[in-house]
Design a protein around this motif. Structure first.
Motif, short mmCIF file in Angstrom:
data_model
loop_
_atom_site.label_atom_id
_atom_site.label_comp_id
_atom_site.label_asym_id
_atom_site.label_seq_id
_atom_site.Cartn_x
_atom_site.Cartn_y
_atom_site.Cartn_z
N GLU A 207 11.49 -48.50 9.55
CA GLU A 207 11.98 -49.58 8.68
C GLU A 207 11.78 -49.23 7.21
O GLU A 207 12.60 -49.55 6.36
CB GLU A 207 11.27 -50.89 9.02
CG GLU A 207 11.73 -51.50 10.33
CD GLU A 207 11.50 -53.00 10.35
OE1 GLU A 207 12.29 -53.72 9.70
OE2 GLU A 207 10.55 -53.44 11.00
N ALA A 208 10.66 -48.55 6.91
CA ALA A 208 10.42 -48.13 5.52
C ALA A 208 11.45 -47.09 5.08
O ALA A 208 11.89 -47.11 3.92
CB ALA A 208 9.00 -47.59 5.38
N ILE A 209 11.83 -46.18 5.97
CA ILE A 209 12.88 -45.21 5.64
C ILE A 209 14.17 -45.96 5.32
O ILE A 209 14.86 -45.66 4.33
CB ILE A 209 13.11 -44.23 6.80
CG1 ILE A 209 11.92 -43.27 6.93
CG2 ILE A 209 14.40 -43.43 6.58
CD1 ILE A 209 12.01 -42.32 8.11
N CYS A 210 14.53 -46.93 6.15
CA CYS A 210 15.74 -47.72 5.89
C CYS A 210 15.66 -48.42 4.54
O CYS A 210 16.64 -48.47 3.79
CB CYS A 210 15.95 -48.74 7.00
SG CYS A 210 16.46 -48.01 8.58
N SER A 211 14.49 -48.95 4.21
CA SER A 211 14.30 -49.61 2.92
C SER A 211 14.50 -48.63 1.77
O SER A 211 15.20 -48.93 0.79
CB SER A 211 12.90 -50.22 2.84
OG SER A 211 12.61 -50.69 1.54
N LYS A 212 13.91 -47.44 1.89
CA LYS A 212 14.02 -46.44 0.82
C LYS A 212 15.45 -45.94 0.66
O LYS A 212 15.91 -45.68 -0.46
CB LYS A 212 13.07 -45.27 1.10
CG LYS A 212 12.92 -44.31 -0.07
CD LYS A 212 11.85 -43.27 0.21
CE LYS A 212 11.67 -42.32 -0.97
NZ LYS A 212 11.04 -42.97 -2.14
N MET A 213 16.17 -45.83 1.78
CA MET A 213 17.54 -45.32 1.74
C MET A 213 18.59 -46.42 1.53
O MET A 213 19.78 -46.15 1.49
CB MET A 213 17.84 -44.59 3.05
CG MET A 213 16.91 -43.41 3.34
SD MET A 213 17.03 -42.05 2.15
CE MET A 213 18.61 -41.35 2.61
N ASN A 214 18.11 -47.68 1.43
CA ASN A 214 19.01 -48.82 1.25
C ASN A 214 19.98 -48.99 2.42
O ASN A 214 21.13 -49.39 2.24
CB ASN A 214 19.78 -48.72 -0.08
CG ASN A 214 18.89 -48.92 -1.27
OD1 ASN A 214 18.10 -49.85 -1.31
ND2 ASN A 214 19.01 -48.05 -2.27
N THR A 216 20.80 -51.02 5.96
CA THR A 216 20.51 -52.32 6.58
C THR A 216 20.53 -52.17 8.10
O THR A 216 21.41 -51.52 8.67
CB THR A 216 21.52 -53.38 6.15
OG1 THR A 216 22.85 -52.87 6.32
CG2 THR A 216 21.32 -53.75 4.69
N ILE A 217 19.53 -52.76 8.74
CA ILE A 217 19.34 -52.60 10.18
C ILE A 217 20.21 -53.59 10.95
O ILE A 217 20.17 -54.80 10.71
CB ILE A 217 17.86 -52.78 10.54
CG1 ILE A 217 17.02 -51.66 9.90
CG2 ILE A 217 17.66 -52.80 12.05
CD1 ILE A 217 15.52 -51.83 10.07
N LYS A 218 21.00 -53.07 11.90
CA LYS A 218 21.82 -53.91 12.77
C LYS A 218 21.04 -54.37 13.98
O LYS A 218 21.11 -55.53 14.38
CB LYS A 218 23.08 -53.14 13.19
CG LYS A 218 24.02 -53.94 14.07
CD LYS A 218 25.42 -53.29 14.13
CE LYS A 218 25.36 -51.89 14.67
NZ LYS A 218 26.74 -51.32 14.84
N HIS A 259 23.89 -50.65 9.86
CA HIS A 259 25.28 -51.01 9.53
C HIS A 259 25.99 -49.86 8.83
O HIS A 259 27.23 -49.83 8.80
CB HIS A 259 25.30 -52.26 8.65
CG HIS A 259 24.98 -53.52 9.39
ND1 HIS A 259 25.89 -54.16 10.21
CD2 HIS A 259 23.84 -54.26 9.45
CE1 HIS A 259 25.33 -55.25 10.74
NE2 HIS A 259 24.09 -55.33 10.30
N GLN A 260 25.23 -48.92 8.29
CA GLN A 260 25.84 -47.76 7.63
C GLN A 260 26.19 -46.66 8.62
O GLN A 260 26.75 -45.62 8.23
CB GLN A 260 24.88 -47.21 6.56
CG GLN A 260 24.76 -48.09 5.32
CD GLN A 260 23.94 -49.35 5.56
OE1 GLN A 260 23.11 -49.40 6.47
NE2 GLN A 260 24.17 -50.36 4.74
N GLY A 261 25.86 -46.84 9.91
CA GLY A 261 26.24 -45.89 10.94
C GLY A 261 25.17 -44.87 11.29
O GLY A 261 25.38 -44.05 12.20
N VAL A 262 24.05 -44.91 10.63
CA VAL A 262 22.97 -43.98 10.91
C VAL A 262 22.12 -44.53 12.06
O VAL A 262 21.73 -45.70 12.05
CB VAL A 262 22.09 -43.74 9.67
CG1 VAL A 262 20.96 -42.77 10.00
CG2 VAL A 262 22.93 -43.21 8.52
N GLU A 263 21.83 -43.69 13.04
CA GLU A 263 21.02 -44.08 14.19
C GLU A 263 19.66 -43.39 14.12
O GLU A 263 19.53 -42.25 13.68
CB GLU A 263 21.73 -43.67 15.49
CG GLU A 263 20.98 -44.04 16.76
CD GLU A 263 21.68 -43.56 18.02
OE1 GLU A 263 21.04 -43.58 19.09
OE2 GLU A 263 22.85 -43.13 17.92
#
Length: 343
Positions: A207-214, A216-218, A259-263
Motif C-alpha cells: 500500500e505504501a508503494i501505491c501511495s508513493k507511486m500515486n 489507486t487500489i481497486k 486502477h492504473q493496471g499495475v498488479e
C-alpha cells in the motif's frame, strides 16, 4: 542543523533494542531513558543490558510516565508489538509528553486503511502536541523506497512480485506468536488465516508503494498459509521444540489490482529458521523492460535497526502528525553525528 545531541528514549527493551542502543551511541545520540516491563531486566543499566562494556547510568524502568516526565527527550524509539491497536497506548504516552515517535511496529509503515481509527486518532493527537509519529525499518528502504527507485528506470510496469523472508526468532515472542509459530494447524486456521483481521507486513508495504507511486487500489486480498515441517525444530524464542506437523511460521501472499493496471503479488514469509535457512528480499518487475533484483541474504535485524536510527533526522524534520515514511525525505547514511542532519 541541530547543534545539540538528539536525546532518545528506548521504549521496549527486547532483542532488537540491544542493537539499537549500540547504533544510537555510534551516531552520537544521547540515551536518556529506557522502558520495559520485563522484571528480569528492570533496574539494569543499559550498558550491561546491551553488552556495551561500560555503564551508561541509564536504568531500565517499568514506569513509562516517570521516564518521560523526568527527561526532555526528542524522540522515542518504540519497539514492542507489531500491530496498531495493541500499540496505541504506548504511542499515546510518548506523544502526550511532547516526544516524537519512530517505531518498528510493522503495521505502522502504512496503517491508514488497516487500522484507520487508531491511525487517525494518533494523527490528530500528534498534531495537537506538535510532534511526529512514523513507522520505519527494513520495509522503509528495501520493501518500499528501493523498489520504487528501481521502477523509475522502466518505461512500463505491468506486474510487481516481491518475496521477503525473515527469522521470527530474531524479533521476540510477540512476533513469533503473531506468525503462528508453535501453533497446531487448527489454531492457525482459527486465529491467523483471516486476511481481514490479520494483514501481513507486505500488505502495508505494498500500500505504501501505491501511495508513493500515486496508484489507486481497486482491490486487495491476502491468503495466509502455514509453514509446516516434517521434522522437529527448536525455537529459543518459544523456549521449546516445535514438533513435526505443527506450525513454524507462515507465508502471507497479498494480491493488489490498481486502477492504473499495475498488479501486485507480494509474499511475506516469517518462520523459525533451520540452520541452513536465510533471509531473502527478491523483486521481479514485469514490464518494458523486465527487471529482477534482490538483496542476497539480508541481515534484516541490522538493516531494520540501522534504518530506524538513520531515519530519525527526517522524523524530527517532518510536519506534525502521523507521517508515513514514503512521504518523508529519503533516509541517508550519516557520516557525521546524527544531530547534524536535522535541518
Amino acid at each position: 542543523m541541530k547543534n545539540t545531541k538528539i536525546r532518545a528514549v528506548q521504549f521496549g527493551c527486547g532483542k532488537m533494542s540491544q542493537v539499537l542502543f549500540k547504533y544510537m551511541l555510534d551516531h552520537g545520540i544521547e540515551i536518556v531513558g529506557a522502558i520495559d516491563n520485563n522484571p528480569n531486566i528492570v533496574g539494569q543499566d543499559v550498558g550491561d543490558f546491551a553488552g556495551l562494556g561500560y555503564k551508561t547510568s541509564v536504568l531500565i524502568s517499568d514506569n513509562a510516565e516517570e521516564v518521560f516526565s523526568n527527561c526532555d527527550a526528542d524522540i522515542a524509539i518504540v519497539t514492542i508489538l507489531s500491530y496498531m491497536p495493541e500499540m496505541y497506548d504506548f504511542f499515546e504516552t510518548a506523544i502526550k509528553h511532547g516526544v516524537n515517535v519512530i517505531t518498528t511496529c510493522e503495521e505502522a509503515i502504512y496503517p491508514w486503511t488497516t487500522s484507520p481509527s487508531e491511525t487517525n486518532r494518533l494523527d490528530k493527537l500528534a498534531k495537537k502536541y506538535g510532534v511526529t509519529i512514523m513507522g520505519s525499518g527494513m520495509q522503509d528502504i528495501y520493501w518500499i523506497n528501493m523498489p520504487c527507485l528501481a521502477m523509475a528506470g522502466l518505461n512500463r510496469i505491468d506486474k510487481i512480485k516481491g518475496k521477503v523472508s525473515y527469522n521470527v526468532e530474531d524479533y521476540g515472542l510477540a512476533l513469533a506468536e503473531a506468525h503462528g509459530a508453535g501453533y497446531d494447524l487448527e489454531r492457525f486456521d482459527a486465529e491467523i488465516a483471516s486476511a481481514e483481521s490479520f494483514p501481513s507486513y507486505m500488505w502495508n508495504s505494498a500500500e505504501a508503494i501505491c501511495s508513493k507511486m500515486n496508484w489507486t487500489i481497486k482491490d486487495i486480498s491476502q491468503k495466509s498459509v502455514p509453514y509446516v515441517l516434517d521434522e522437529d525444530v527448536y525455537s529459543a524464542t518459544l523456549g521449546r521444540t516445535i514438533k513435526a506437523g505443527d506450525v513454524t511460521g507462515m507465508s502471507a501472499v497479498t494480491t493488489i489490482h490498481t486502477h492504473q493496471g499495475v498488479e501486485f503479488e507480494v509474499e511475506c514469509i516469517g518462520k523459525v529458521y533451520r540452520e541452513d535457512d536465510g533471509d531473502m528480499c527478491d523483486w521481479e518487475i514485469t514490464g518494458e523492460p523486465n527487471l529482477v533484483f534482490s538483496v542476497s541474504k539480508p541481515d534484516t535485524v541490522a538493516h531494520t535497526c540501522a534504518t530506524i536510527i538513520n531515519r530519525i533526522p527526517t522524523v524530527l524534520d517532518a510536519p506534525a502528525g502521523f507521517v508515513t515514511s514514503e512521504k518523508a525525505r529519503e533516509v541517508e547514511f550519516p557520516t557525521y553525528p546524527l544531530h547534524t542532519y536535522v535541518k
